[in-house]
Design a protein around this motif. Sequence first.
Motif, PDB file in Angstrom:
ATOM      1  N   ARG A 142       0.448  -5.650  -8.045  1.00  0.00           N
ATOM      2  CA  ARG A 142       1.330  -6.445  -9.471  1.00  0.00           C
ATOM      3  C   ARG A 142       2.803  -6.975  -8.881  1.00  0.00           C
ATOM      4  NH1 ARG A 142      -1.634  -8.308 -12.959  1.00  0.00           N
ATOM      5  NH2 ARG A 142      -4.464  -7.849 -13.630  1.00  0.00           N
ATOM      6  N   LYS A 143       2.922  -5.313  -8.131  1.00  0.00           N
ATOM      7  CA  LYS A 143       4.531  -4.984  -7.554  1.00  0.00           C
ATOM      8  C   LYS A 143       4.740  -6.211  -6.189  1.00  0.00           C
ATOM      9  CE  LYS A 143       5.187  -1.134 -10.315  1.00  0.00           C
ATOM     10  NZ  LYS A 143       5.264   0.737 -10.154  1.00  0.00           N
ATOM     11  N   ILE A 144       4.032  -5.794  -5.353  1.00  0.00           N
ATOM     12  CA  ILE A 144       4.074  -6.508  -4.275  1.00  0.00           C
ATOM     13  C   ILE A 144       2.052  -6.361  -3.395  1.00  0.00           C
ATOM     14  CG2 ILE A 144       3.571  -4.581  -3.389  1.00  0.00           C
ATOM     15  CD1 ILE A 144       5.621  -5.201  -0.475  1.00  0.00           C
ATOM     16  N   HIS A 145       2.508  -7.935  -2.655  1.00  0.00           N
ATOM     17  CA  HIS A 145       0.679  -7.895  -2.300  1.00  0.00           C
ATOM     18  C   HIS A 145       0.446  -7.079  -1.268  1.00  0.00           C
ATOM     19  CE1 HIS A 145      -2.046 -10.918  -0.511  1.00  0.00           C
ATOM     20  NE2 HIS A 145      -2.269 -11.370  -2.076  1.00  0.00           N
ATOM     21  N   THR A 146      -0.639  -6.595  -1.485  1.00  0.00           N
ATOM     22  CA  THR A 146      -1.151  -5.783  -1.332  1.00  0.00           C
ATOM     23  C   THR A 146      -1.677  -6.126   0.971  1.00  0.00           C
ATOM     24  OG1 THR A 146      -3.200  -5.296  -2.504  1.00  0.00           O
ATOM     25  CG2 THR A 146      -3.100  -4.362  -0.540  1.00  0.00           C
ATOM     26  N   LEU A 186      -8.184  -7.813  -3.587  1.00  0.00           N
ATOM     27  CA  LEU A 186      -7.288  -7.386  -3.145  1.00  0.00           C
ATOM     28  C   LEU A 186      -8.446  -6.383  -1.754  1.00  0.00           C
ATOM     29  CD1 LEU A 186      -4.168  -9.023  -3.413  1.00  0.00           C
ATOM     30  CD2 LEU A 186      -6.026  -9.716  -2.200  1.00  0.00           C
ATOM     31  N   GLY A 187      -8.186  -5.960  -2.807  1.00  0.00           N
ATOM     32  CA  GLY A 187      -8.471  -4.433  -2.148  1.00  0.00           C
ATOM     33  C   GLY A 187     -10.028  -4.392  -1.144  1.00  0.00           C
ATOM     34  N   HIS A 188     -10.935  -4.894  -2.150  1.00  0.00           N
ATOM     35  CA  HIS A 188     -12.053  -5.786  -1.215  1.00  0.00           C
ATOM     36  C   HIS A 188     -12.141  -6.132  -0.253  1.00  0.00           C
ATOM     37  CE1 HIS A 188     -14.502  -5.267  -5.322  1.00  0.00           C
ATOM     38  NE2 HIS A 188     -14.396  -3.550  -4.647  1.00  0.00           N
ATOM     39  N   PHE A 189     -11.135  -7.353  -0.415  1.00  0.00           N
ATOM     40  CA  PHE A 189     -10.581  -8.099   1.059  1.00  0.00           C
ATOM     41  C   PHE A 189     -10.185  -7.332   2.337  1.00  0.00           C
ATOM     42  CE2 PHE A 189      -8.354 -11.013   3.520  1.00  0.00           C
ATOM     43  CZ  PHE A 189      -9.161 -12.248   3.341  1.00  0.00           C
ATOM     44  N   TYR A 190      -9.026  -6.352   1.986  1.00  0.00           N
ATOM     45  CA  TYR A 190      -8.995  -6.249   3.386  1.00  0.00           C
ATOM     46  C   TYR A 190      -9.464  -4.572   3.698  1.00  0.00           C
ATOM     47  CZ  TYR A 190      -4.629  -9.349   2.311  1.00  0.00           C
ATOM     48  OH  TYR A 190      -4.029 -10.008   2.607  1.00  0.00           O
ATOM     49  N   LEU A 204      -4.376 -15.741  -0.721  1.00  0.00           N
ATOM     50  CA  LEU A 204      -5.040 -15.555  -1.450  1.00  0.00           C
ATOM     51  C   LEU A 204      -3.904 -15.190  -3.177  1.00  0.00           C
ATOM     52  CD1 LEU A 204      -7.930 -13.032   0.189  1.00  0.00           C
ATOM     53  CD2 LEU A 204      -8.269 -15.139  -0.666  1.00  0.00           C
ATOM     54  N   ASN A 205      -3.952 -15.236  -4.023  1.00  0.00           N
ATOM     55  CA  ASN A 205      -3.638 -14.828  -4.994  1.00  0.00           C
ATOM     56  C   ASN A 205      -3.851 -13.293  -5.379  1.00  0.00           C
ATOM     57  OD1 ASN A 205      -4.858 -14.715  -7.210  1.00  0.00           O
ATOM     58  ND2 ASN A 205      -5.119 -17.070  -7.127  1.00  0.00           N
ATOM     59  N   LYS A 206      -2.676 -12.872  -6.233  1.00  0.00           N
ATOM     60  CA  LYS A 206      -3.193 -11.399  -6.839  1.00  0.00           C
ATOM     61  C   LYS A 206      -3.834 -10.712  -7.546  1.00  0.00           C
ATOM     62  CE  LYS A 206       2.166 -10.485  -5.672  1.00  0.00           C
ATOM     63  NZ  LYS A 206       2.958  -9.917  -7.029  1.00  0.00           N
ATOM     64  N   GLU A 207      -4.733 -11.692  -8.662  1.00  0.00           N
ATOM     65  CA  GLU A 207      -5.565 -11.613  -9.367  1.00  0.00           C
ATOM     66  C   GLU A 207      -7.032 -11.301  -8.380  1.00  0.00           C
ATOM     67  OE1 GLU A 207      -4.366 -11.580 -12.317  1.00  0.00           O
ATOM     68  OE2 GLU A 207      -2.876 -11.993 -12.095  1.00  0.00           O
ATOM     69  N   GLU A 208      -6.755 -12.110  -6.855  1.00  0.00           N
ATOM     70  CA  GLU A 208      -8.353 -10.862  -6.232  1.00  0.00           C
ATOM     71  C   GLU A 208      -8.869  -9.955  -6.223  1.00  0.00           C
ATOM     72  OE1 GLU A 208     -10.483 -14.079  -5.372  1.00  0.00           O
ATOM     73  OE2 GLU A 208      -9.775 -15.691  -5.232  1.00  0.00           O
TER      74      GLU A 208
END
Length: 777
Positions: free
Chosen positions: A23-27, A103-107, A97-101
Amino acid sequence: MVFAVFAPLIFAIIIPFISRFKRKIHTGWLILPVPLLIFIYFLQFVGRDFSTIMQSTNWIPSLDISLDFYLDGLSLLFALLISGIGTLVVLYSIYYLNKEEQLGHFYTYLYIFMSSMLGVVLSDNVFVLYTFWEFTSLSSFLLIGYWHYREKSRYGALKSMLITVFGGFSLLGGIILLTIVTGTTSIQEMVSKSDLIINSEYFLFILVFLLLGAFTKSAQFPFHIWLPDAMEAPTPVSAYLHSATMVKAGIYLMARFSPIFSEVPLFFVLLSIFGLVTLTWASYMAVRQTDLKGILAFSTISQLGMIMAMLGFGTTYGVFAAVFHILNHATFKGSLFMIAGIVDHETGSRDIRKLGGLMTFMPISATLAVFGTFSMAGVPLPFLNGFYSKEKFFESSLHLEGSGTFVEGLITAAPIIAVVGSIFTFVYSMYLFFGTFRGEYQESELPKKPHEAPIMMLVPPAILVLGVILIGLFPNFFNHVLISHSADAVYGDSVTKKIKFWHGWDSRAFQMSLVVISLGVLLYLTKSKWDSIYSFLPGPLSFNRVYDWIVEKVESVSNRITTFYMTGSLRLYMVLILTTIIIITASTLVFTGGMNFDVNDLAPITTAEIIIATIMALGAIGTTIAKNRIAAILILGVVGYGLSILFVMYSAPDLALTQLIVETVTVVLFLLCFYHLPNLESGTKSFTKTGTNLLISTGYGLLMMLIGISAYNSRFAETISTYFMENTYKLGGGHNAVNVILVDFRGIDTLFEIAVLFGAALGIYTMIKLRQDKGAK
């Protein structure tokens, strides 16, 4: 190199923790330096007077498996593509990809895949290569099914998994046979022993298994059906896995192993045939698609077929053209996937029937798409790298050699098929660009008003398009520092080719290009007149239907088999388990010569042993006929306590003590669990059940007896008891051999036996305490 391979995997472990700050910075920004640094690391090897580099780390020495990473021209090319395009994909995904996705799983999935691909192209040990190979299938399954709430995503992920894992098992079979024949697990040593492989009785199996592994991974006909369904993955995944990396793993495998089969015409004939068929069929089918990513999926299949065919030609022309096109395809196809994602992202649709006229709204995207599509089509412009490698493809098809009716027929047909496949390549390239960016704008058909993408989202495809232009303008620079070294590694000898834009009007390759462009323009302009042909070819025929039928039948048969034995009956489960154990173990003993039944060397049976054994047998029989639960459990305890007495008689007090405690706990557990036990069956048991029980119990008992006696009589080394008796006092300082063995020689084992006793005592204490507490309330 070791760190370069495992760095993405290490970061994959910590990405879930990093993603908490999204939420502060995109993963993506936090992990972007990883592939960038890997790319810079491999970039230092470009342009050198190249010599192979090997780094080795022991992993499983007993199986001759070590982490051997081997860098030559071919692996360097792929490592640069994996890390370089991986960097651009991560940057692109930050805006896609927005921050609501999640992201931890994706990356996490993406970096597992990146590490796996680097492992595949750098491994010299075949089993390490296979391990990474299967990790690419697993991670791609997770990436394709990233949007798991969509049915099509789940379907595409499962489809890709089933087909590529089938190929992976085939590859494993080929690898095992290769190690059996050559006695080594090193690819480089296998290449040096190619004569052994070719003359082996397993050669045909090795060839078929390796081809199946490569064809399934690189989506060759008829295994190509998984790639279009994999387009349900997010566009960054498509741009990475399905244009530059995973689908080229099969290409890499064939390139790496081709020196082994350099004297085998069948290998090159099969590669050429399947490659040309894939090229033609997929390019023909691409024109039929209406989804942008669907067009690109079939175009990728056709381009992979072209590369496979060039490898199959087996000449210096073919190998050089194949390596050159691997690089070119990654640049223009990666950019086109990203442009397709931008169109979808900014318009809400990928349906080309609803698109059109977007050049006005998205001029930068349209400009980038021009370079990508025209390069893919092989338009003869000096700043388009796709034209150069397409010319090399035509040139390689004209320089085939060989003898025999079949080979001569292939030599004649190859240039014709190459032209036909390239004509449809031109058609779908024009269809993709003009159908999206030119024509009539259909505002009412689009979910949202189109607009240009954010500038940073355009940077990754722009960099790839810049690669298209630079390779086109300075092809021989890239040839000198990279392409020629890669071709040398594949061919096994020096491959020196000059890349020129103009070969003269009399060049047959250029004349073939003119035929492609002329007929391609004609077919594109008259597409609406002839595209009804698709209702006849393929018409209702589809390999997807074959796949769906196979999966449905497998599930149906599996369900019937499972329903047969999963009845909820514990007795049936025990019957099946014990019967399987008896049959398999007894068969193994008989057919492997393990049955060694000799009672001459056994100790005599004493009266005490006979009495105890008889009591234990009566206890076992009594348990089966007892009508009362408490009686059955107590009688069963007689068997365990009898075994403890036998341990004492055989001078094994530690085992006796352990058996006593565990038996006590078991009896107590049964008594405490009466409430959950099923009711005892009343009435007389059927003759069938009684006979089955008797047969299985007798058979299992006899089997254990035979195993024990056979094991005792099958000694391949001197008994260790001699060593203990000689060294008990000398090394342990005690006269009692059993005590010294327990405390000194087998101290760790004794420690864990004490832990078992402690656990059993703790369990008893806990149950008694719970019982007391319950009574106190």
